[in-house]
Design a protein around this motif. Sequence first.
Motif, PDB file in Angstrom:
ATOM      1  N   ARG A  56       0.835  -1.207   0.000  1.00 15.08           N
ATOM      2  CA  ARG A  56       0.000   0.000   0.000  1.00 15.08           C
ATOM      3  C   ARG A  56       0.867   1.254   0.000  1.00 15.08           C
ATOM      4  O   ARG A  56       0.530   2.251  -0.657  1.00 15.08           O
ATOM      5  CB  ARG A  56      -0.937  -0.002   1.212  1.00 15.08           C
ATOM      6  CG  ARG A  56      -1.778   1.268   1.331  1.00 15.08           C
ATOM      7  CD  ARG A  56      -2.884   1.125   2.342  1.00 15.08           C
ATOM      8  NE  ARG A  56      -3.893   0.204   1.868  1.00 15.08           N
ATOM      9  CZ  ARG A  56      -4.864   0.527   1.018  1.00 15.08           C
ATOM     10  NH1 ARG A  56      -4.952   1.756   0.544  1.00 15.08           N
ATOM     11  NH2 ARG A  56      -5.754  -0.365   0.651  1.00 15.08           N
ATOM     12  N   CYS A  57       1.984   1.228   0.731  1.00 12.90           N
ATOM     13  CA  CYS A  57       2.879   2.391   0.774  1.00 12.90           C
ATOM     14  C   CYS A  57       3.374   2.755  -0.619  1.00 12.90           C
ATOM     15  O   CYS A  57       3.460   3.930  -0.984  1.00 12.90           O
ATOM     16  CB  CYS A  57       4.067   2.121   1.696  1.00 12.90           C
ATOM     17  SG  CYS A  57       3.625   2.013   3.437  1.00 12.90           S
TER      18      CYS A  57
ATOM     19  N   GLY B 258      -1.858   7.382  -8.838  1.00 12.91           N
ATOM     20  CA  GLY B 258      -1.931   5.961  -8.533  1.00 12.91           C
ATOM     21  C   GLY B 258      -1.037   5.122  -9.437  1.00 12.91           C
ATOM     22  O   GLY B 258      -0.227   5.637 -10.212  1.00 12.91           O
TER      23      GLY B 258
ATOM     24  N   GLU C 186       0.589   4.228  -2.921  1.00 14.54           N
ATOM     25  CA  GLU C 186       0.167   5.584  -2.576  1.00 14.54           C
ATOM     26  C   GLU C 186       1.202   6.648  -2.926  1.00 14.54           C
ATOM     27  O   GLU C 186       0.970   7.835  -2.717  1.00 14.54           O
ATOM     28  CB  GLU C 186      -0.152   5.643  -1.080  1.00 14.54           C
ATOM     29  CG  GLU C 186      -1.413   4.854  -0.709  1.00 14.54           C
ATOM     30  CD  GLU C 186      -1.685   4.838   0.777  1.00 14.54           C
ATOM     31  OE1 GLU C 186      -0.767   5.239   1.547  1.00 14.54           O
ATOM     32  OE2 GLU C 186      -2.796   4.442   1.177  1.00 14.54           O
TER      33      GLU C 186
END
Length: 338
Positions: free
Chosen positions: A98-99, A107, A102
């Motif tokens: 996720r890091c 995106g 983001e």
Amino acid sequence: MNRIRVVFMGSADLSATMLERLSRDRERFQIVGCVTQPDKPGGRGKKLIPCPCKAFVDAIGIPCLTPAKVNTPESLAQIAAWLPDVIVVVAYGQFLSRCLLEIPTLGCVNIHLSLLPRHRGASPIHAALLAGDKVTGASAMLMDEGMDSGPILMTEETPIRPDDTCETLHDRLANLGAELLVKVLPLWAFFKVKATPQDPALVTTAYKIKKSDGLLHWDDPTDFNLRKLRAYTPWPSCFTYMPEGHREQGRMLKVLAAESVVLAEDQTKAIPGTVLSVGREGVVVRTGDGALRLTRVQAEGGKPMDVPAWLCGHPLEPGMRFVTPPAPMPSPPVAFRR
């Protein structure tokens, strides 16, 4: 926003095709960095060889990162330092945290070579051919932490031709995906497309292909075996084993080309795998619901050959039977045992 700042993540030939196409559009895109898999040993000397993407960016002077694990703090810091507007991911080979997802303002956009949500996973081209799909395509997807599960930005379709193999379809889809990529990125950057969630009811999964998947099961239907032959050409290729009673029984035989044959009335009771006829046009073998004529093969340790030429050194007779699993090799005469 002037040019879109892109970090590209990929490793395979497919990835390099799309990276090269992106690099040609310098008015709209600036590739600020590339992330690939580490160099791998290859050849007789086991010299480290870069993947196609790294070889390409090294030649044109784009900085490249090759981490064994891309989600480490060091790798994330370097990618963030490139200040990407978007990260493009094509056949990279590692899951993104996720890091990482983001980091870019727009995106991470992935190009997947199927019409998602159909054929999520590692081998969508094989899966489309194996399933007998009439159409496939490329999907531009906004990535999430799942496997090919993010919302769809845009798709492009192409028909699957009757003579397509994995190789020919791969090459066509690579070019289709490259054009989709340069089309969708500006639209996404300027809010001209929406991300549409995938329908979970339509999801199918394309599992990673293993070499053993190419084994032909003669009791399968003829059409399935033909689809399998197309799906697994050129890799892992389809194969069977030489029949019992043959001097090479149990040795692998690659089947490179075949065609469907209508059974004669007196052949319908033959057991699948049985050699029905041997002639100039090929070797006819009984399947679960019909027959296949093998027209091109490759013996274990040999070269690809048309079947009539191959038969000169590997004669077969009607009534012999290809078996699955393979028949064991015959024991050598006592005098030759050591």
